[in-house]
Design an enzyme around this catalytic site. Structure first.
Site, PDB file in Angstrom:
ATOM      1  N   HIS A  17     -10.398  -6.035  -2.257  1.00 49.76           N
ATOM      2  CA  HIS A  17     -11.487  -5.816  -1.298  1.00 49.76           C
ATOM      3  C   HIS A  17     -12.606  -5.138  -2.084  1.00 49.76           C
ATOM      4  O   HIS A  17     -12.518  -3.951  -2.415  1.00 49.76           O
ATOM      5  CB  HIS A  17     -11.016  -4.946  -0.131  1.00 49.76           C
ATOM      6  CG  HIS A  17      -9.956  -5.599   0.704  1.00 49.76           C
ATOM      7  ND1 HIS A  17     -10.212  -6.722   1.466  1.00 49.76           N
ATOM      8  CD2 HIS A  17      -8.650  -5.316   0.873  1.00 49.76           C
ATOM      9  CE1 HIS A  17      -9.100  -7.078   2.079  1.00 49.76           C
ATOM     10  NE2 HIS A  17      -8.134  -6.257   1.746  1.00 49.76           N
ATOM     11  N   ASP A  43     -12.244 -10.216  -0.738  1.00 42.48           N
ATOM     12  CA  ASP A  43     -13.536 -10.322  -0.060  1.00 42.48           C
ATOM     13  C   ASP A  43     -14.510  -9.412  -0.796  1.00 42.48           C
ATOM     14  O   ASP A  43     -14.093  -8.490  -1.490  1.00 42.48           O
ATOM     15  CB  ASP A  43     -13.482 -10.052   1.457  1.00 42.48           C
ATOM     16  CG  ASP A  43     -12.832  -8.745   1.861  1.00 42.48           C
ATOM     17  OD1 ASP A  43     -12.679  -7.842   1.010  1.00 42.48           O
ATOM     18  OD2 ASP A  43     -12.485  -8.609   3.054  1.00 42.48           O
ATOM     19  N   GLU A  84       0.808  -1.234   0.000  1.00 49.41           N
ATOM     20  CA  GLU A  84       0.000   0.000   0.000  1.00 49.41           C
ATOM     21  C   GLU A  84       0.832   1.271   0.000  1.00 49.41           C
ATOM     22  O   GLU A  84       0.598   2.171   0.801  1.00 49.41           O
ATOM     23  CB  GLU A  84      -0.982  -0.027   1.182  1.00 49.41           C
ATOM     24  CG  GLU A  84      -1.887  -1.238   1.141  1.00 49.41           C
ATOM     25  CD  GLU A  84      -2.803  -1.390   2.361  1.00 49.41           C
ATOM     26  OE1 GLU A  84      -2.806  -0.506   3.224  1.00 49.41           O
ATOM     27  OE2 GLU A  84      -3.514  -2.404   2.432  1.00 49.41           O
ATOM     28  N   ASN A 135       2.159  -5.252  -3.074  1.00 43.72           N
ATOM     29  CA  ASN A 135       0.742  -5.555  -2.816  1.00 43.72           C
ATOM     30  C   ASN A 135      -0.044  -4.269  -2.579  1.00 43.72           C
ATOM     31  O   ASN A 135       0.420  -3.384  -1.849  1.00 43.72           O
ATOM     32  CB  ASN A 135       0.683  -6.441  -1.551  1.00 43.72           C
ATOM     33  CG  ASN A 135      -0.667  -7.059  -1.284  1.00 43.72           C
ATOM     34  OD1 ASN A 135      -1.258  -7.682  -2.171  1.00 43.72           O
ATOM     35  ND2 ASN A 135      -1.165  -6.915  -0.060  1.00 43.72           N
TER      36      ASN A 135
HETATM   37  O1  G3I Z   1      -5.053  -7.999  19.020  1.00 45.19           O
HETATM   38  C1  G3I Z   1      -5.396  -6.701  19.515  1.00 45.19           C
HETATM   39  C2  G3I Z   1      -6.007  -6.798  20.864  1.00 45.19           C
HETATM   40  O2  G3I Z   1      -5.061  -7.315  21.761  1.00 45.19           O
HETATM   41  C3  G3I Z   1      -6.471  -5.412  21.270  1.00 45.19           C
HETATM   42  O3  G3I Z   1      -7.090  -5.459  22.508  1.00 45.19           O
HETATM   43  C4  G3I Z   1      -7.422  -4.843  20.238  1.00 45.19           C
HETATM   44  C5  G3I Z   1      -7.895  -3.441  20.588  1.00 45.19           C
HETATM   45  O4  G3I Z   1      -7.838  -2.582  19.479  1.00 45.19           O
HETATM   46  O5  G3I Z   1      -6.763  -4.799  19.019  1.00 45.19           O
HETATM   47  C6  G3I Z   1      -6.337  -6.047  18.538  1.00 45.19           C
HETATM   48  O6  G3I Z   1      -5.625  -5.818  17.369  1.00 45.19           O
HETATM   49  C7  G3I Z   1      -6.395  -5.574  16.218  1.00 45.19           C
HETATM   50  C8  G3I Z   1      -5.953  -6.581  15.166  1.00 45.19           C
HETATM   51  O7  G3I Z   1      -6.605  -6.308  13.950  1.00 45.19           O
HETATM   52  C9  G3I Z   1      -6.264  -8.012  15.556  1.00 45.19           C
HETATM   53  O8  G3I Z   1      -7.641  -8.191  15.688  1.00 45.19           O
HETATM   54  C10 G3I Z   1      -6.161  -4.174  15.734  1.00 45.19           C
HETATM   55  O9  G3I Z   1      -6.707  -3.241  16.651  1.00 45.19           O
HETATM   56  C11 G3I Z   1      -6.772  -3.965  14.382  1.00 45.19           C
HETATM   57  O10 G3I Z   1      -6.372  -2.704  13.880  1.00 45.19           O
HETATM   58  C12 G3I Z   1      -6.281  -5.031  13.443  1.00 45.19           C
HETATM   59  O11 G3I Z   1      -6.925  -4.847  12.202  1.00 45.19           O
HETATM   60  C13 G3I Z   1      -6.287  -5.447  11.107  1.00 45.19           C
HETATM   61  C14 G3I Z   1      -5.956  -4.397  10.073  1.00 45.19           C
HETATM   62  O12 G3I Z   1      -5.383  -5.015   8.937  1.00 45.19           O
HETATM   63  C15 G3I Z   1      -4.981  -3.367  10.624  1.00 45.19           C
HETATM   64  O13 G3I Z   1      -4.860  -2.319   9.778  1.00 45.19           O
HETATM   65  C16 G3I Z   1      -7.232  -6.487  10.521  1.00 45.19           C
HETATM   66  O14 G3I Z   1      -7.394  -7.558  11.448  1.00 45.19           O
HETATM   67  C17 G3I Z   1      -6.665  -7.036   9.215  1.00 45.19           C
HETATM   68  O15 G3I Z   1      -7.628  -7.833   8.577  1.00 45.19           O
HETATM   69  C18 G3I Z   1      -6.299  -5.877   8.295  1.00 45.19           C
HETATM   70  O16 G3I Z   1      -5.723  -6.419   7.127  1.00 45.19           O
HETATM   71  C19 G3I Z   1      -5.359  -5.478   6.127  1.00 45.19           C
HETATM   72  C20 G3I Z   1      -4.127  -6.016   5.434  1.00 45.19           C
HETATM   73  O17 G3I Z   1      -3.106  -6.271   6.366  1.00 45.19           O
HETATM   74  C21 G3I Z   1      -3.632  -5.058   4.355  1.00 45.19           C
HETATM   75  N1  G3I Z   1      -4.697  -4.735   3.422  1.00 45.19           N
HETATM   76  C22 G3I Z   1      -5.936  -4.270   4.023  1.00 45.19           C
HETATM   77  C23 G3I Z   1      -6.449  -5.246   5.069  1.00 45.19           C
HETATM   78  C24 G3I Z   1      -7.770  -4.797   5.644  1.00 45.19           C
HETATM   79  O18 G3I Z   1      -7.639  -3.596   6.345  1.00 45.19           O
END
Ligand code: G3I
Length: 302
Positions: free
Chosen positions: A204, A234, A127, A168
């Site tokens: 996406h 997705d 990105e 990517n």
């Molecule tokens: O694991 C912590 C937890 O301990 C904490 O209490 C909680 C509170 O915020 O956060 C948890 O972490 C979260 C993590 O996902 C795991 O669930 C983060 O806040 C959250 O920001 C994170 O989101 C991820 C996101 O990337 C971050 O930008 C998504 O799961 C994930 O699907 C998403 O994936 C991205 C790709 O890497 C790149 N392309 C876009 C895609 C979708 O946004």
């Protein structure tokens, strides 16, 4: 063939899913992964804030759980990701110049080195472009300039010579300003011998997505001499509209010889990052959706 992975394998392709370590205790989740998919991308566990939360202190445990399960079942692994503007630990954003350059280099060397020989493809940079096709103006771009991307690819090649190295990005689902900016970078890299092997199209999407130039866009990248992969698929919506979009993406990949695999960004709707949507192939109870049937049928040549 009766599973996504087996159906994709008929044409030599993989069919993967993003997997989160936190759900590995749920048997239906693991069973669906094991049954249907032949590749995995750790959804968050290889990102910089998880693997190197403090400088030169590495935490490989969560991703190791996913990698070792995948490898014991003969699945391939996509590494995601070394350099991205999100999920960066705070200590990195205080660095400048050669110190920042050294931190990025060490990060890639240590992380790629840990899984050397075990990763099918790495998302080396994620990105890094704006919608208008110019470079994203984040702090690494501002402090190091355009060269940080090729430096990352050269470092990754030396650290794990057998991994395919990918760029990517998202909103690259056709011939548009953003995908053209990336196309021009890849063409430049190929002409100058910068090591790049693949381009990931996150995809996406929404059910109404205009996919009229989706296949042509994949093909123009392939024609530069790189593989292309659908990396985070997705699709919003539900029912026949969602299924039709999944089918179109599947057929586009199958029509491009160098489209080597598809990854969906999660297994079940209940754990999708698009929390208010139902964008995946299995519902919250792991039932196969209409979209699943469309993908399987398309992979089987239907
Ligand atoms: O694991 C912590 C937890 O301990 C904490 O209490 C909680 C509170 O915020 O956060 C948890 O972490 C979260 C993590 O996902 C795991 O669930 C983060 O806040 C959250 O920001 C994170 O989101 C991820 C996101 O990337 C971050 O930008 C998504 O799961 C994930 O699907 C998403 O994936 C991205 C790709 O890497 C790149 N392309 C876009 C895609 C979708 O946004």
């Amino acid at each position: 063939a009766s599973t996504l992975g087996a159906a994709a394998a008929q044409s030599g392709r993989y069919y993967g899913a993003a997997i989160a370590q936190g759900h590995l205790g749920e048997s239906a989740y693991v069973n669906t992964w094991n049954t249907e998919f032949t590749s995995v991308t750790p959804e968050n566990e290889m990102k910089w804030d998880t693997v190197e939360p403090s400088r030169n202190q590495f935490n490989f445990g969560p991703a190791d759980q996913i990698v070792s399960r995948a490898r014991s079942r003969g699945m391939s692994v996509r590494g995601h990701t070394f350099v991205w503007y999100q999920q960066i630990p705070g200590w990195v954003s205080g660095l400048n110049g050669n110190d920042l350059r050294a931190a990025i280099s060490n990060h890639i060397n240590q992380v790629a080195g840990h899984w050397k020989g075990q990763i099918h493809s790495w998302d080396v940079v994620n990105e890094a472009f704006e919608e208008n096709g110019t470079r994203r103006q984040w702090f690494v771009q501002q402090r190091l300039g355009d060269g940080y991307i090729e430096e990352a690819f050269r470092t990754a090649r030396a650290a794990d010579p057998n991994a395919k190295l990918c760029y990517n990005d998202y909103n690259t689902d056709g011939v548009n300003a953003k995908s053209t900016g990336i196309y021009n970078m890849v063409r430049d890299f190929k002409s100058r011998g910068v090591p790049i092997d693949c381009v990931g199209f996150q995809s996406h999407l929404g059910s109404g997505a205009n996919l009229s130039s989706y296949q042509a866009n994949l093909q123009r990248f392939a024609d530069l001499g790189v593989d292309v992969q659908i990396t985070e698929l997705d699709v919003g919506g539900s029912g026949s509209g969602q299924a039709a979009t999944y089918r179109a993406v599947t057929q586009a990949c199958l029509a491009v010889t160098r489209c080597t695999g598809i990854t969906v960004w999660g297994v079940t709707d209940k754990y999708s990052w698009r929390s208010s949507a139902t964008p995946l192939l299995f519902d919250g109870n792991y039932n196969k959706k209409q979209a699943y049937t469309a993908v399987l049928d398309a992979l089987n040549g239907g």
